[in-house]
Design a protein around this motif. Structure first.
Motif, PDB file in Angstrom:
ATOM      1  N   LEU A  93      -5.475  47.952  33.213  1.00 41.35           N
ATOM      2  CA  LEU A  93      -5.615  48.755  31.993  1.00 41.35           C
ATOM      3  C   LEU A  93      -6.178  47.931  30.846  1.00 41.35           C
ATOM      4  N   SER A  94      -5.829  46.648  30.792  1.00 41.84           N
ATOM      5  CA  SER A  94      -6.354  45.772  29.752  1.00 41.84           C
ATOM      6  C   SER A  94      -7.879  45.696  29.822  1.00 41.84           C
ATOM      7  N   GLN A  95      -8.414  45.619  31.024  1.00 42.43           N
ATOM      8  CA  GLN A  95      -9.859  45.512  31.172  1.00 42.43           C
ATOM      9  C   GLN A  95     -10.556  46.860  30.956  1.00 42.43           C
ATOM     10  N   ILE A  96      -9.899  47.939  31.365  1.00 44.73           N
ATOM     11  CA  ILE A  96     -10.494  49.266  31.167  1.00 44.73           C
ATOM     12  C   ILE A  96     -10.486  49.649  29.688  1.00 44.73           C
ATOM     13  N   TRP A  97      -9.374  49.401  29.022  1.00 39.31           N
ATOM     14  CA  TRP A  97      -9.207  49.816  27.628  1.00 39.31           C
ATOM     15  C   TRP A  97      -9.661  48.753  26.626  1.00 39.31           C
ATOM     16  N   GLY A  98      -9.885  47.531  27.090  1.00 36.95           N
ATOM     17  CA  GLY A  98     -10.286  46.463  26.181  1.00 36.95           C
ATOM     18  C   GLY A  98      -9.174  46.029  25.240  1.00 36.95           C
ATOM     19  N   LYS A  99      -7.964  45.860  25.785  1.00 35.31           N
ATOM     20  CA  LYS A  99      -6.803  45.510  24.967  1.00 35.31           C
ATOM     21  C   LYS A  99      -6.243  44.145  25.369  1.00 35.31           C
ATOM     22  N   PRO A 100      -5.748  43.365  24.398  1.00 35.14           N
ATOM     23  CA  PRO A 100      -5.121  42.076  24.725  1.00 35.14           C
ATOM     24  C   PRO A 100      -3.771  42.286  25.415  1.00 35.14           C
ATOM     25  N   ILE A 101      -3.266  41.225  26.044  1.00 31.05           N
ATOM     26  CA  ILE A 101      -2.005  41.266  26.787  1.00 31.05           C
ATOM     27  C   ILE A 101      -1.037  40.229  26.220  1.00 31.05           C
ATOM     28  N   VAL A 102       0.239  40.574  26.202  1.00 30.01           N
ATOM     29  CA  VAL A 102       1.298  39.621  25.870  1.00 30.01           C
ATOM     30  C   VAL A 102       2.360  39.688  26.959  1.00 30.01           C
ATOM     31  N   GLY A 103       2.647  38.545  27.577  1.00 25.71           N
ATOM     32  CA  GLY A 103       3.731  38.460  28.554  1.00 25.71           C
ATOM     33  C   GLY A 103       5.058  38.285  27.831  1.00 25.71           C
ATOM     34  N   VAL A 104       6.073  39.012  28.273  1.00 26.00           N
ATOM     35  CA  VAL A 104       7.354  39.055  27.574  1.00 26.00           C
ATOM     36  C   VAL A 104       8.487  38.605  28.482  1.00 26.00           C
ATOM     37  N   ASN A 105       9.396  37.830  27.923  1.00 24.15           N
ATOM     38  CA  ASN A 105      10.629  37.487  28.629  1.00 24.15           C
ATOM     39  C   ASN A 105      11.562  38.692  28.613  1.00 24.15           C
ATOM     40  N   HIS A 106      12.007  39.119  29.780  1.00 22.00           N
ATOM     41  CA  HIS A 106      12.840  40.312  29.917  1.00 22.00           C
ATOM     42  C   HIS A 106      14.116  40.219  29.070  1.00 22.00           C
ATOM     43  N   CYS A 107      14.743  39.072  29.075  1.00 22.65           N
ATOM     44  CA  CYS A 107      15.996  38.884  28.329  1.00 22.65           C
ATOM     45  C   CYS A 107      15.766  38.995  26.829  1.00 22.65           C
ATOM     46  N   VAL A 108      14.700  38.376  26.341  1.00 26.55           N
ATOM     47  CA  VAL A 108      14.375  38.455  24.917  1.00 26.55           C
ATOM     48  C   VAL A 108      14.042  39.892  24.533  1.00 26.55           C
ATOM     49  N   GLY A 109      13.418  40.639  25.452  1.00 24.81           N
ATOM     50  CA  GLY A 109      13.153  42.050  25.198  1.00 24.81           C
ATOM     51  C   GLY A 109      14.434  42.819  24.930  1.00 24.81           C
ATOM     52  N   HIS A 110      15.465  42.565  25.734  1.00 23.38           N
ATOM     53  CA  HIS A 110      16.757  43.214  25.517  1.00 23.38           C
ATOM     54  C   HIS A 110      17.322  42.861  24.142  1.00 23.38           C
ATOM     55  N   ILE A 111      17.255  41.586  23.785  1.00 28.09           N
ATOM     56  CA  ILE A 111      17.833  41.137  22.515  1.00 28.09           C
ATOM     57  C   ILE A 111      17.133  41.798  21.334  1.00 28.09           C
ATOM     58  N   GLU A 112      15.802  41.758  21.325  1.00 24.16           N
ATOM     59  CA  GLU A 112      15.073  42.303  20.173  1.00 24.16           C
ATOM     60  C   GLU A 112      15.204  43.821  20.095  1.00 24.16           C
TER      61      GLU A 112
END
Length: 334
Positions: A93-112
């Motif tokens: 989808l990043s290449q089709i839509w031309g959007k940047p990517i951010v990899g996320v830590n699953h645990c930090v996702g829960h916290i935030e």
């Protein structure tokens, strides 16, 4: 837009920078009673439903791909095959839509996610899920020097969710909607407390011994075992959380992760926090259980600080520690 697929749940969510959740659909891979979910079959499930979830998330949020700023995905921790199945979709989808990517830590996702939904500013965090059991705080040293969440205590063997899931399989409880939820309901029928190993070792806990011991109690009812199991394990978690609060001089607690939905855990933790003059923050299954919005929001926080994951680095890792993440967005109490 955030993509989550680290275990048996696959989800896609859309959020704004102010934390508003515009959409958050998800699907769960549910196996028959007495069985768990295996990596290959779980990944196949995710591949089958994820594009429908993407469309549902866009429709519910009322946005188009051109309105998105960044695509965020769970880099880890989690099960390898499900993680990769979702990461491949994000790269496409990043290449089709031309959007940047951010990899996320699953645990930090829960916290935030917990912090923004509950309005908690700087609490001690109890993170309890199928694969993780950790007591976490963004302590003084972390603020000034490390800029990382610090793990003060954790399980030294199996996670609390894994412990509950294994026991549910042994006694034949359904996996729908989840083993932990069904144990919670069964525990409400229990009337007899059975002594089980209480293994707190400094700031850490050991749960495998509790699991082994309770499986030997054939003369007890399932309800009494579920009741005793919850009371024992949750008391251990309350103890190490309170010790972390004392160390950090913090009065508030935030519970995150799938097991954090458990009302009895919230009651026990709430009583301790009340005695210390603090506040307990917790949510229901919409945000405690794995979801796409939590990945979207954590990734967006990093993106707004200039963090972007290069395409060659959009890999996955099953072992991605909470304290491996550089928390560039925390500005409070510096």
């Amino acid at each position: 837009m955030g993509f989550e697929g680290s275990a048996n749940k696959v989800a896609v969510g859309v959020v704004r920078s102010d934390g508003a959740i515009l959409s958050n659909p998800r699907k769960t891979y549910i196996t028959p009673p007495g069985t768990g979910f295996l990596p290959r079959e779980t990944a196949e499930h995710h591949r089958e439903v994820i594009l429908d979830l993407v469309q549902a998330a866009l429709d519910e949020a009322g946005v188009a791909p051109k309105d998105l700023d960044v695509l965020c995905y769970t880099k880890g921790p989690g099960m390898g095959a499900p993680l990769v199945s979702v990461a491949v979709v994000v790269r496409m989808l990043s290449q089709i839509w031309g959007k940047p990517i951010v990899g996320v830590n699953h645990c930090v996702g829960h916290i935030e996610m917990g912090r923004v939904v509950c309005g908690a500013v700087d609490p001690v965090v109890l993170y309890v899920s199928g694969g993780n059991t950790q007591v976490i705080a963004y302590n003084e040293k972390a603020r000034r020097i490390e800029r990382r969440y610090r793990i003060f205590g954790e399980t030294i063997d199996i996670a609390v969710g894994n412990c509950l899931d294994k026991f549910a399989r042994e006694i034949g409880l359904s996996n729908d909607p989840s083993p932990g939820y069904n144990i919670e309901q069964e525990a409400k029928k229990g009337t007899k407390f059975i002594d089980l190993p209480y293994a707190v070792k400094g700031m850490d806990v050991s749960l495998s011994g509790v699991l082994t011991e309770r499986m030997r109690r054939g003369e007890c009812t399932a309800a009494d075992l579920c009741f005793s199991l919850q009371e024992t394990i949750f008391a251990m978690l309350v103890e190490i959380t309170e010790r972390t609060m004392a160390h950090c001089n913090t009065q508030d607690v935030l519970i995150v992760g799938g097991v954090g939905c458990n009302v009895r855990l919230q009651e026990m933790m709430g009583e301790m926090v009340k005695q210390r003059g603090g506040a307990l923050y917790a949510t229901d299954d919409r945000y405690c259980v794995d979801n796409g919005a939590m990945i979207a929001y954590a990734g967006l926080l990093a993106f707004m600080e200039g963090d972007v994951t290069a395409m060659k680095d959009t890999t996955c890792t099953q072992r991605y520690r909470t304290d491996d993440v550089l928390v560039t967005w925390r500005k409070d109490k510096e």
